[in-house]
Design a protein around this motif. Structure first.
Motif, short mmCIF file in Angstrom:
data_model
loop_
_atom_site.label_atom_id
_atom_site.label_comp_id
_atom_site.label_asym_id
_atom_site.label_seq_id
_atom_site.Cartn_x
_atom_site.Cartn_y
_atom_site.Cartn_z
N ASP A 75 -6.67 -8.04 86.26
CA ASP A 75 -7.10 -7.39 85.03
C ASP A 75 -7.91 -6.15 85.37
OD1 ASP A 75 -8.05 -6.60 82.61
OD2 ASP A 75 -9.15 -8.44 82.17
N GLN A 76 -7.40 -4.98 85.00
CA GLN A 76 -8.07 -3.72 85.29
C GLN A 76 -8.67 -3.09 84.04
OE1 GLN A 76 -5.05 -1.41 87.24
NE2 GLN A 76 -5.04 -2.67 89.07
N THR A 77 -8.96 -3.93 83.04
CA THR A 77 -9.55 -3.41 81.81
C THR A 77 -10.86 -2.71 82.11
OG1 THR A 77 -8.59 -5.25 80.57
CG2 THR A 77 -10.36 -4.01 79.51
N ARG A 78 -11.00 -1.50 81.63
CA ARG A 78 -12.20 -0.72 81.89
C ARG A 78 -13.07 -0.67 80.63
NH1 ARG A 78 -9.76 4.54 85.13
NH2 ARG A 78 -8.91 3.37 86.93
N PRO A 79 -14.38 -0.52 80.80
CA PRO A 79 -15.25 -0.39 79.64
C PRO A 79 -14.84 0.81 78.78
CG PRO A 79 -16.54 -0.80 81.61
CD PRO A 79 -15.14 -0.56 82.06
N ILE A 80 -14.94 0.65 77.48
CA ILE A 80 -14.56 1.70 76.54
C ILE A 80 -15.78 2.12 75.75
CG2 ILE A 80 -13.15 2.27 74.51
CD1 ILE A 80 -11.08 0.29 75.48
N THR A 81 -16.04 3.40 75.64
CA THR A 81 -17.14 3.88 74.82
C THR A 81 -16.72 3.93 73.36
OG1 THR A 81 -16.52 6.21 75.01
CG2 THR A 81 -17.97 5.31 76.74
N PHE A 82 -17.71 4.02 72.48
CA PHE A 82 -17.44 4.14 71.05
C PHE A 82 -16.60 5.39 70.78
CE2 PHE A 82 -19.18 5.91 66.95
CZ PHE A 82 -18.45 5.08 66.12
N ARG A 105 -0.91 -13.52 77.66
CA ARG A 105 -1.57 -14.82 77.58
C ARG A 105 -3.08 -14.68 77.65
NH1 ARG A 105 -0.26 -20.08 81.46
NH2 ARG A 105 -1.79 -21.49 80.50
N LYS A 106 -3.56 -13.86 78.58
CA LYS A 106 -5.00 -13.67 78.72
C LYS A 106 -5.56 -12.86 77.56
CE LYS A 106 -8.52 -12.39 82.12
NZ LYS A 106 -8.76 -11.87 83.49
N LEU A 107 -4.76 -11.91 77.06
CA LEU A 107 -5.21 -11.11 75.93
C LEU A 107 -5.46 -11.99 74.71
CD1 LEU A 107 -5.41 -8.11 74.65
CD2 LEU A 107 -3.15 -8.68 73.74
N PHE A 108 -4.52 -12.88 74.42
CA PHE A 108 -4.63 -13.70 73.22
C PHE A 108 -5.69 -14.78 73.33
CE2 PHE A 108 -0.59 -11.93 71.83
CZ PHE A 108 -0.73 -11.95 70.45
N HIS A 109 -5.83 -15.36 74.50
CA HIS A 109 -6.73 -16.51 74.58
C HIS A 109 -7.16 -16.75 76.02
CE1 HIS A 109 -8.38 -20.32 73.04
NE2 HIS A 109 -8.02 -20.83 74.19
N GLU A 110 -8.47 -16.65 76.24
CA GLU A 110 -9.02 -17.00 77.54
C GLU A 110 -10.29 -17.84 77.40
OE1 GLU A 110 -10.01 -13.56 79.80
OE2 GLU A 110 -11.16 -12.61 78.19
N GLY A 111 -10.42 -18.49 76.25
CA GLY A 111 -11.57 -19.35 76.01
C GLY A 111 -11.44 -20.67 76.73
N GLY A 118 -8.41 -7.10 70.74
CA GLY A 118 -7.93 -7.38 72.09
C GLY A 118 -8.14 -6.25 73.08
N ILE A 119 -8.04 -5.00 72.60
CA ILE A 119 -8.20 -3.85 73.49
C ILE A 119 -9.54 -3.15 73.25
CG2 ILE A 119 -7.32 -1.56 74.10
CD1 ILE A 119 -5.62 -3.77 75.21
#
Length: 273
Positions: free
Chosen positions: A7-14, A74-80, A155-156
């Motif tokens: 997972d390479q999701t990066r922090p997103i600013t407002f 799969r991880k986007l929808f649910h990782e609880g 999700g994003i």
């Protein structure tokens, strides 16, 4: 997409969240210019065509962002920590119990807004067209749109902002962006409020499913209300409707609080403390 890719999701600013929403809007404008004439020529109602194009544009932008992040669906929808079945089974009923009361309160807010900013002829026509597109518009609004919009906004965008800001700040920022994306003051109020609620559900469960249930329930309620009484307001709702919606809504809110927020850490569907 490679499911083994990290997972390479990066922090997103407002500011980036607003920019990405603007990109989605710009894509919608382009797709409208390219596709709307053909859709109308083939018999699709204007509201159905607009809804289809909006879903397509969010899906296109979302898919690009998802691919860039390397995040699996799969991880986007649910990782609880709880399973999807447990999350839906525990949280779905109380969320749906709250829907009628939320719609009535939104209706009261709309009455106040309309007193200051009366509906234009185009706004009134849009409400009439909402339920005149046949089964297609119902599927788009009540099923497909909740999935696509929750994937994009929670999700994003929310996921990215949680990596940049404190939870409370990310929740408010994401709700504001969700409200702005609706492009009119009438929908901004309910979208902002629902954005806060959906973001809180995501933060507590790390799952998009509760927000999808909420989103789908509200959209379905709006469509049913528009079909049954397009010219009525919340002030004109029968007392029996309020008498049923208020206790059910409060019961749903109490159940959610017990499951997710009280006592802390006791919610079976909670994804994080």
């Amino acid at each position: 997409m490679n499911p083994n890719r990290p997972d390479q999701t990066r922090p997103i600013t407002f500011q980036w969240a607003l920019a990405l929403t603007f990109v989605a809007w710009f894509v919608e404008v382009i797709l409208t210019m390219l596709l709307r004439p053909a859709l109308l020529r083939n018999g699709m109602q204007p509201m159905a065509a607009a809804s289809l194009i909006r879903v397509a544009c969010y899906g296109l932008v979302f898919s690009t962002l998802l691919h860039a992040s390397g995040l699996s669906y799969r991880k986007l929808f649910h990782e609880g920590g709880a399973s999807v079945a447990a999350t839906l089974g525990l949280l779905g009923p109380p969320i749906l119990l709250m829907v009628p009361l939320i719609l009535l309160l939104d209706g009261l807010a709309m009455v106040g807004i309309e007193a200051l900013l009366p509906f234009s002829a185009d706004d009134a026509r849009m409400i009439t067209q909402m339920t005149s597109g046949g089964i297609g518009i119902w599927v788009l609004v009540c099923v497909i749109a909740p999935f696509v919009e929750e994937m994009f906004f929670r999700g994003i965008l929310l996921r990215g902002m949680l990596g940049r800001y404190a939870r409370a700040d990310a929740t408010v920022y994401s709700a504001f962006v969700f409200g702005v994306a609706h492009l009119n003051i009438y929908q901004f109020v309910i979208a902002f409020a629902i954005g806060l609620f959906a973001a809180a559900l995501y933060c507590r469960t790390r799952s998009l499913w509760p927000g999808i249930v909420l989103h789908a329930g509200l959209n379905t309620g709006v469509m049913i209300s528009a079909a049954m009484a397009p010219d009525s307001t919340a002030l004109e709702a029968p007392l029996s409707v309020w008498a049923l919606a208020v206790p059910l809504g409060l019961a749903g809110a109490w159940m959610l609080r017990r499951l997710l927020w009280y006592p802390r850490g006791a919610g079976a569907a909670e994804g994080q403390s």
